[in-house]
Scaffold this motif. Structure first.
Motif, PDB file in Angstrom:
ATOM      1  N   TYR A   6       0.889  -1.370  -0.071  1.00 22.09           N
ATOM      2  CA  TYR A   6      -0.169   0.044   0.032  1.00 22.09           C
ATOM      3  C   TYR A   6       0.925   1.251   0.036  1.00 22.09           C
ATOM      4  O   TYR A   6       1.861   1.191   0.360  1.00 22.09           O
ATOM      5  CB  TYR A   6      -0.885   0.071   1.243  1.00 22.09           C
ATOM      6  CG  TYR A   6      -0.217   0.400   2.411  1.00 22.09           C
ATOM      7  CD1 TYR A   6      -0.183   1.691   2.902  1.00 22.09           C
ATOM      8  CD2 TYR A   6       0.342  -0.323   3.451  1.00 22.09           C
ATOM      9  CE1 TYR A   6       0.422   2.198   4.141  1.00 22.09           C
ATOM     10  CE2 TYR A   6       1.210  -0.045   4.541  1.00 22.09           C
ATOM     11  CZ  TYR A   6       1.032   1.304   4.776  1.00 22.09           C
ATOM     12  OH  TYR A   6       1.744   1.784   5.894  1.00 22.09           O
ATOM     13  N   SER A   8       0.577   5.578   1.136  1.00 23.49           N
ATOM     14  CA  SER A   8      -0.063   6.260   2.083  1.00 23.49           C
ATOM     15  C   SER A   8       0.696   7.802   2.096  1.00 23.49           C
ATOM     16  O   SER A   8       1.656   7.839   1.442  1.00 23.49           O
ATOM     17  CB  SER A   8      -0.751   6.071   3.442  1.00 23.49           C
ATOM     18  OG  SER A   8       0.390   6.384   4.163  1.00 23.49           O
ATOM     19  N   PHE A  61      -3.189  -3.778   8.632  1.00 20.10           N
ATOM     20  CA  PHE A  61      -3.674  -2.754   7.643  1.00 20.10           C
ATOM     21  C   PHE A  61      -4.830  -2.111   7.890  1.00 20.10           C
ATOM     22  O   PHE A  61      -4.942  -0.762   7.641  1.00 20.10           O
ATOM     23  CB  PHE A  61      -3.652  -3.467   5.988  1.00 20.10           C
ATOM     24  CG  PHE A  61      -4.319  -2.547   5.076  1.00 20.10           C
ATOM     25  CD1 PHE A  61      -3.367  -1.620   4.859  1.00 20.10           C
ATOM     26  CD2 PHE A  61      -5.478  -2.405   4.653  1.00 20.10           C
ATOM     27  CE1 PHE A  61      -3.602  -0.409   4.073  1.00 20.10           C
ATOM     28  CE2 PHE A  61      -6.190  -1.575   3.821  1.00 20.10           C
ATOM     29  CZ  PHE A  61      -4.930  -0.417   3.225  1.00 20.10           C
ATOM     30  N   VAL A  73      -4.740   6.501   1.562  1.00 17.77           N
ATOM     31  CA  VAL A  73      -4.390   5.169   1.648  1.00 17.77           C
ATOM     32  C   VAL A  73      -4.587   4.173   0.479  1.00 17.77           C
ATOM     33  O   VAL A  73      -6.074   4.203   0.061  1.00 17.77           O
ATOM     34  CB  VAL A  73      -4.853   4.415   2.921  1.00 17.77           C
ATOM     35  CG1 VAL A  73      -4.276   3.151   3.088  1.00 17.77           C
ATOM     36  CG2 VAL A  73      -4.331   5.236   4.113  1.00 17.77           C
ATOM     37  N   ASP A  74      -3.972   3.642  -0.378  1.00 17.17           N
ATOM     38  CA  ASP A  74      -4.219   2.995  -1.427  1.00 17.17           C
ATOM     39  C   ASP A  74      -3.490   1.498  -1.549  1.00 17.17           C
ATOM     40  O   ASP A  74      -2.377   1.653  -1.291  1.00 17.17           O
ATOM     41  CB  ASP A  74      -4.020   3.827  -2.527  1.00 17.17           C
ATOM     42  CG  ASP A  74      -4.610   4.939  -3.139  1.00 17.17           C
ATOM     43  OD1 ASP A  74      -5.966   4.834  -3.094  1.00 17.17           O
ATOM     44  OD2 ASP A  74      -4.203   5.918  -3.474  1.00 17.17           O
ATOM     45  N   VAL A  75      -4.217   0.637  -1.583  1.00 18.41           N
ATOM     46  CA  VAL A  75      -3.713  -0.805  -1.741  1.00 18.41           C
ATOM     47  C   VAL A  75      -3.402  -0.960  -3.411  1.00 18.41           C
ATOM     48  O   VAL A  75      -4.327  -0.657  -4.123  1.00 18.41           O
ATOM     49  CB  VAL A  75      -4.543  -1.724  -1.408  1.00 18.41           C
ATOM     50  CG1 VAL A  75      -4.095  -3.175  -1.694  1.00 18.41           C
ATOM     51  CG2 VAL A  75      -5.029  -1.659  -0.091  1.00 18.41           C
ATOM     52  N   GLN A  78      -2.416  -7.073  -3.208  1.00 20.52           N
ATOM     53  CA  GLN A  78      -2.522  -8.057  -2.111  1.00 20.52           C
ATOM     54  C   GLN A  78      -2.854  -9.416  -2.732  1.00 20.52           C
ATOM     55  O   GLN A  78      -3.492  -9.520  -3.613  1.00 20.52           O
ATOM     56  CB  GLN A  78      -3.742  -7.692  -1.347  1.00 20.52           C
ATOM     57  CG  GLN A  78      -4.943  -7.420  -1.797  1.00 20.52           C
ATOM     58  CD  GLN A  78      -6.017  -7.037  -0.626  1.00 20.52           C
ATOM     59  OE1 GLN A  78      -6.099  -7.435   0.327  1.00 20.52           O
ATOM     60  NE2 GLN A  78      -6.979  -6.102  -1.263  1.00 20.52           N
TER      61      GLN A  78
END
Length: 116
Positions: A6, A8, A61, A73-75, A78
């Motif tokens: 991620y 941020s 997370f 916040v960006d994933v 995963q």
């Protein structure tokens, strides 16, 4: 084994001491929960990869996501992995400075050929 990557933004940024404190706490907690990974910090921006048991990584997370210090916040990724990339690191850390970034940009530029 599960990993999550991620990014941020920390609008207020971190002082050097705040980064040290964050790393000490993160390393201790991560070790207790079997989480490994790496955190990269530059100019208020964070990129972090977390690896471990899926439930533990997702719980961590969620804590990060709810932390008021983190915005945007960006994933990025995963998923399941066969083995850890940061086996010996409860939290590896790299502070990028402008000089290092410029050297990385220079390295990544393709070699230009001059016409004959």
């Amino acid at each position: 084994m599960f990993e999550l990557l991620y990014t941020s933004v920390v609008p207020a940024g971190f002082s050097e001491q705040e980064l040290v404190d964050l790393l000490e706490k993160s390393r201790s907690k991560n070790k207790q929960h079997g989480i490994t990974g790496m955190l990269i910090y530059h100019n208020r921006e964070i990129m972090q990869i977390l690896e471990g048991n899926r439930g533990e990584v997702e719980a961590l997370f969620q804590t990060i996501f709810e932390d008021d210090r983190h915005k945007s916040v960006d994933v990025f990724y995963q998923g399941e992995i066969e083995h850890r990339s940061f086996t010996d690191w409860s939290m590896a850390f790299k502070l990028l400075d402008d000089k290092l970034i410029l050297s990385l940009i220079h390295i990544s530029e393709p070699t230009r050929r001059t016409p004959i």
